[in-house]
Design an enzyme around this catalytic site. Sequence first.
Site, short mmCIF file in Angstrom:
data_model
loop_
_atom_site.label_atom_id
_atom_site.label_comp_id
_atom_site.label_asym_id
_atom_site.label_seq_id
_atom_site.Cartn_x
_atom_site.Cartn_y
_atom_site.Cartn_z
N SER A 140 0.87 -1.47 -0.10
CA SER A 140 -0.21 0.05 -0.02
C SER A 140 1.13 1.40 0.14
O SER A 140 1.71 1.23 -0.86
CB SER A 140 -0.90 -0.21 1.29
N ASP A 192 -10.64 -3.58 -5.17
CA ASP A 192 -10.19 -2.47 -4.16
C ASP A 192 -11.04 -1.33 -4.03
O ASP A 192 -11.40 -0.72 -4.91
CB ASP A 192 -8.80 -2.23 -4.43
N HIS A 196 -8.33 -4.91 -1.03
CA HIS A 196 -7.37 -4.00 -0.68
C HIS A 196 -6.34 -4.86 0.37
O HIS A 196 -6.93 -5.34 1.25
CB HIS A 196 -7.36 -2.71 -0.19
#
Length: 324
Positions: free
Chosen positions: A116, A234, A289
């Site tokens: 991320s 996501d 995600h």
Amino acid sequence: MRPFSILAGLALPALSIATHAPSTLDEDSSTQLPLVIWHGLGDDFERDGLQEIAALAAKVNPGTYVHLVRLADTGSGDRQATFIGNVTEQVAAVCSQLAADPILRTAPAVNALGFSQGGQFLRGYVERCNVPPVHNLVTFGSQHNGIAEFQDCGVGDWICNGAEALLRAGRWTDFVQSHLVPAQYFRDPVELDAYLEHSNFLADINNERSTKNTSYKRHLAALNRFAMFMFDEDTVSVPKESSWFAEVNVTDGSVIPLQQRPLYTEDWLGLKQLDEQGKLDFKTIPGQHMHLSDKVLADAFKEYFGAIKDSLPSSPGLVVQQAS
């Protein structure tokens, strides 16, 4: 399936997890490079999931020395630093930390894995210092073109909720841009002028301002491989296509892929050069995600972090590419 982090993504100066020193494998004259991992928003170096990933990396590629980036001595402080801090200062701190590590600084190069927001921060490391140099860079769900929305926070998560309130109230103020981590990679095309004027981090490392930093392009273009993984479901990192440097209009959902943007056509960062050399990989993985399976991780570790067949000479400040 491993929900490693369902937040958004940062990172920190380092804890070395695997006790394996980088080794030269005599049986095939290969060198196993160390691996640097920078975690995401809301995570910390003490989390079991991150420890397991470090162990998996060493299991898939025996002899791997794994270095976990952290910005505090405790897990709680490390997690807080993913929300509150100056990213420019944090990247500089990581540059100093990696350069001081006795194993990393003597290795011919290192591999780097960003989860991320840790992905764009590791890219910032490559562009801004890159000593020790990065050989292969792999990012999962990273916001390379920024976020246009902030995440939802859990009930009682005062750090997250406080950060969200600051982002919504004054994201372009000097205070927020120097203290709130997600604000420093916030990028809404509707507010592009404000972003270019006030962004503390992302506008700089993406070379979007009129004056370009040529060393950023030189360092990034020297990567041996740059792999960008996007989660196809996501909804936490908005827009998800930011993982591939795409531009998205969040109002109508239209997507301008990287290859159609000036960032690529004018090659501000060397991404076009990497792409034309077959060194820029666009990968899609299923799920939400940072929901990662061991298989996805193991496959990535095998493809990008395996032993180097030929020894790499040391070259401070530059990434040394594997001989073809």
